[in-house]
Design an enzyme around this catalytic site. Structure first.
Site, PDB file in Angstrom:
ATOM      1  N   GLY A   1      49.270  38.224   8.171  1.00 52.67           N
ATOM      2  CA  GLY A   1      49.790  37.493   9.301  1.00 52.67           C
ATOM      3  C   GLY A   1      50.014  36.216   8.988  1.00 52.67           C
ATOM      4  O   GLY A   1      51.034  35.355   9.566  1.00 52.67           O
TER       5      GLY A   1
ATOM      6  N   ARG B   1      51.114  46.137   5.451  1.00 55.69           N
ATOM      7  CA  ARG B   1      50.457  44.905   6.186  1.00 55.69           C
ATOM      8  C   ARG B   1      49.115  44.790   5.444  1.00 55.69           C
ATOM      9  O   ARG B   1      48.174  45.634   5.210  1.00 55.69           O
ATOM     10  CB  ARG B   1      50.157  45.201   7.774  1.00 55.69           C
ATOM     11  CG  ARG B   1      49.176  44.494   8.272  1.00 55.69           C
ATOM     12  CD  ARG B   1      49.351  44.323   9.770  1.00 55.69           C
ATOM     13  NE  ARG B   1      48.033  43.948  10.546  1.00 55.69           N
ATOM     14  CZ  ARG B   1      47.480  42.638  10.432  1.00 55.69           C
ATOM     15  NH1 ARG B   1      48.354  41.904   9.849  1.00 55.69           N
ATOM     16  NH2 ARG B   1      46.513  42.696  11.061  1.00 55.69           N
TER      17      ARG B   1
ATOM     18  N   GLY C   1      45.682  42.561   6.435  1.00 53.63           N
ATOM     19  CA  GLY C   1      45.305  41.822   7.255  1.00 53.63           C
ATOM     20  C   GLY C   1      43.861  42.046   7.944  1.00 53.63           C
ATOM     21  O   GLY C   1      43.241  43.016   7.051  1.00 53.63           O
ATOM     22  N   SER C   2      43.356  41.332   8.750  1.00 47.77           N
ATOM     23  CA  SER C   2      41.950  41.583   9.263  1.00 47.77           C
ATOM     24  C   SER C   2      41.986  42.395  10.839  1.00 47.77           C
ATOM     25  O   SER C   2      42.958  42.406  11.280  1.00 47.77           O
ATOM     26  CB  SER C   2      41.216  40.145   9.156  1.00 47.77           C
ATOM     27  OG  SER C   2      42.074  39.510  10.410  1.00 47.77           O
TER      28      SER C   2
ATOM     29  N   GLU D   1      43.388  45.446  16.006  1.00 43.98           N
ATOM     30  CA  GLU D   1      44.012  44.267  15.277  1.00 43.98           C
ATOM     31  C   GLU D   1      45.219  44.112  16.145  1.00 43.98           C
ATOM     32  O   GLU D   1      45.471  44.509  17.270  1.00 43.98           O
ATOM     33  CB  GLU D   1      44.387  44.602  13.756  1.00 43.98           C
ATOM     34  CG  GLU D   1      45.028  46.058  13.717  1.00 43.98           C
ATOM     35  CD  GLU D   1      46.391  45.734  13.849  1.00 43.98           C
ATOM     36  OE1 GLU D   1      47.329  45.028  13.253  1.00 43.98           O
ATOM     37  OE2 GLU D   1      47.095  46.429  14.753  1.00 43.98           O
ATOM     38  N   MET D   2      46.411  43.627  15.781  1.00 43.51           N
ATOM     39  CA  MET D   2      47.540  43.170  16.637  1.00 43.51           C
ATOM     40  C   MET D   2      48.890  43.339  16.061  1.00 43.51           C
ATOM     41  O   MET D   2      49.739  42.882  16.839  1.00 43.51           O
ATOM     42  CB  MET D   2      47.277  41.615  17.043  1.00 43.51           C
ATOM     43  CG  MET D   2      46.099  41.249  17.910  1.00 43.51           C
ATOM     44  SD  MET D   2      45.812  39.686  18.470  1.00 43.51           S
ATOM     45  CE  MET D   2      47.131  39.760  19.657  1.00 43.51           C
ATOM     46  N   GLU D   3      48.868  44.017  15.092  1.00 46.54           N
ATOM     47  CA  GLU D   3      50.421  44.349  14.633  1.00 46.54           C
ATOM     48  C   GLU D   3      50.825  45.729  14.180  1.00 46.54           C
ATOM     49  O   GLU D   3      52.080  46.165  14.177  1.00 46.54           O
ATOM     50  CB  GLU D   3      50.695  43.153  13.490  1.00 46.54           C
ATOM     51  CG  GLU D   3      50.676  41.893  13.738  1.00 46.54           C
ATOM     52  CD  GLU D   3      49.294  41.125  13.806  1.00 46.54           C
ATOM     53  OE1 GLU D   3      48.302  42.043  13.382  1.00 46.54           O
ATOM     54  OE2 GLU D   3      49.183  40.196  14.336  1.00 46.54           O
TER      55      GLU D   3
ATOM     56  N   ASP E   1      35.468  40.573  11.657  1.00 45.34           N
ATOM     57  CA  ASP E   1      34.470  40.619  12.641  1.00 45.34           C
ATOM     58  C   ASP E   1      34.039  41.900  13.190  1.00 45.34           C
ATOM     59  O   ASP E   1      34.831  42.676  13.182  1.00 45.34           O
ATOM     60  CB  ASP E   1      34.792  39.385  13.867  1.00 45.34           C
ATOM     61  CG  ASP E   1      36.257  39.753  14.253  1.00 45.34           C
ATOM     62  OD1 ASP E   1      37.320  39.696  13.695  1.00 45.34           O
ATOM     63  OD2 ASP E   1      36.253  40.321  15.445  1.00 45.34           O
TER      64      ASP E   1
ATOM     65  N   ARG F   1      35.382  36.075   3.611  1.00 51.53           N
ATOM     66  CA  ARG F   1      36.853  36.468   3.909  1.00 51.53           C
ATOM     67  C   ARG F   1      37.657  36.600   2.701  1.00 51.53           C
ATOM     68  O   ARG F   1      38.254  37.681   2.646  1.00 51.53           O
ATOM     69  CB  ARG F   1      37.415  35.798   5.091  1.00 51.53           C
ATOM     70  CG  ARG F   1      36.857  36.307   6.568  1.00 51.53           C
ATOM     71  CD  ARG F   1      37.939  35.755   7.501  1.00 51.53           C
ATOM     72  NE  ARG F   1      37.994  34.661   7.787  1.00 51.53           N
ATOM     73  CZ  ARG F   1      37.057  34.033   8.353  1.00 51.53           C
ATOM     74  NH1 ARG F   1      36.182  34.522   9.207  1.00 51.53           N
ATOM     75  NH2 ARG F   1      37.131  32.506   8.784  1.00 51.53           N
TER      76      ARG F   1
HETATM   77  N1  HPA Z   1      40.720  41.717  17.844  1.00 53.44           N
HETATM   78  C1  HPA Z   1      42.067  41.684  17.644  1.00 53.44           C
HETATM   79  N2  HPA Z   1      42.587  41.309  16.520  1.00 53.44           N
HETATM   80  C2  HPA Z   1      41.577  41.171  15.721  1.00 53.44           C
HETATM   81  C3  HPA Z   1      40.389  40.874  15.895  1.00 53.44           C
HETATM   82  C4  HPA Z   1      39.777  41.209  16.864  1.00 53.44           C
HETATM   83  O1  HPA Z   1      38.563  41.193  17.354  1.00 53.44           O
HETATM   84  N3  HPA Z   1      39.739  40.531  14.723  1.00 53.44           N
HETATM   85  C5  HPA Z   1      40.852  40.319  13.811  1.00 53.44           C
HETATM   86  N4  HPA Z   1      41.847  40.685  14.154  1.00 53.44           N
END
Ligand code: HPA
Length: 238
Positions: A21, A88, A90-91, A180-182, A205, A218
């Site tokens: 990201g 991807r 990502g986290s 996550e968001m993608e 997290d 991380r």
């Molecule tokens: N929410 C959405 N996207 C994320 C989060 C989360 O807690 N942690 C890492 N990406």
């Protein structure tokens, strides 16, 4: 052939692309994991680099946060530059109690509250899934490295600060591993364009335990995830 959002020249982008990201992460990956990496695009500071990993040509480029931002870059990488395998890195936020901080997740599928795949699929529910070949190659690479990973569904949210009070309980009830968001955007575009995609995520997290990783932690886990994604691409190509 620059596009509205990518200034790379024709031939500057590899068929294999890693997608963090954060554009600074793209730079870190290029410097740390690729050989002969050079910057190929920097429009809006969304940095992209191309180099090699064990002789495989690889591009690494930031996507920004969320489906709309990521979709712009992913679509242009595929349509105008010939990207064919997109991973991807990502986290994500852990949801399942089986998932611990810093664990690695291979996303088989992505549920979502985003409307993009419904728009693609005339309002029906589209199953946004990973490419099986990339997924199985990356799972095999994890096993070869002695790395245990989770393989399951994630939720792609349009909101980091989710206003829906029942969201977490719903995700838990459906045994979703993380949020996550993608990813749902990536998998939807890959299906539409006929290319192959996967998401490799680390838990940064945890929504249930409220734990958070330190930036040092991380970085270490991030390195494991990137190496796994690259080894997965190599295994898939062999
Ligand atoms: N929410 C959405 N996207 C994320 C989060 C989360 O807690 N942690 C890492 N990406």
């Amino acid at each position: 052939m620059p596009t509205p959002h990518i200034s790379a020249a024709e031939g500057d982008i590899a068929e294999a692309v890693l997608l963090p990201g954060d554009p600074m992460r793209a730079e870190f990956i290029a410097e740390t994991f690729l050989e002969d990496a050079r910057e190929v695009t920097a429009v809006r500071n969304m940095l992209g680099f191309t180099g090699t990993y064990k002789d495989l040509a690889v591009t690494v480029m930031g996507t920004g946060m969320g489906v709309p931002s990521a979709s712009i870059y992913i679509t242009e990488l595929i349509r105008f530059y010939g990207a064919r395998r997109l991973v991807r890195v990502g986290s994500c936020g852990g949801i399942s109690s089986n998932v611990a901080m810093r664990d690695i997740i291979l996303a088989i599928g992505a549920n979502t509250d985003s409307g993009v795949n419904r728009a693609r699929y005339r309002g029906w529910d589209f199953a946004a899934t990973a490419d099986y070949g990339l997924l199985s190659a990356t799972a095999a690479a994890a096993q070869a490295a002695g790395l245990s990973v989770h393989v399951g569904n994630v939720h792609t949210s349009d909101s980091f600060y989710n206003p829906e009070p029942e969201a977490l309980a719903t995700w838990q009830r459906m045994h979703v591993l993380a949020v996550e968001m993608e990813v749902a955007g990536l998998y939807g575009i890959a299906a539409e364009e006929g290319v192959r995609a996967l998401a490799v995520l680390t838990v940064s997290d945890h929504l249930v335990t409220q734990e958070e990783t330190t930036s040092q932690e991380r970085e270490r886990t991030f390195g494991e995830m990137v190496t796994l994604a690259l080894e997965g691409l190599l295994t898939d190509a062999s």
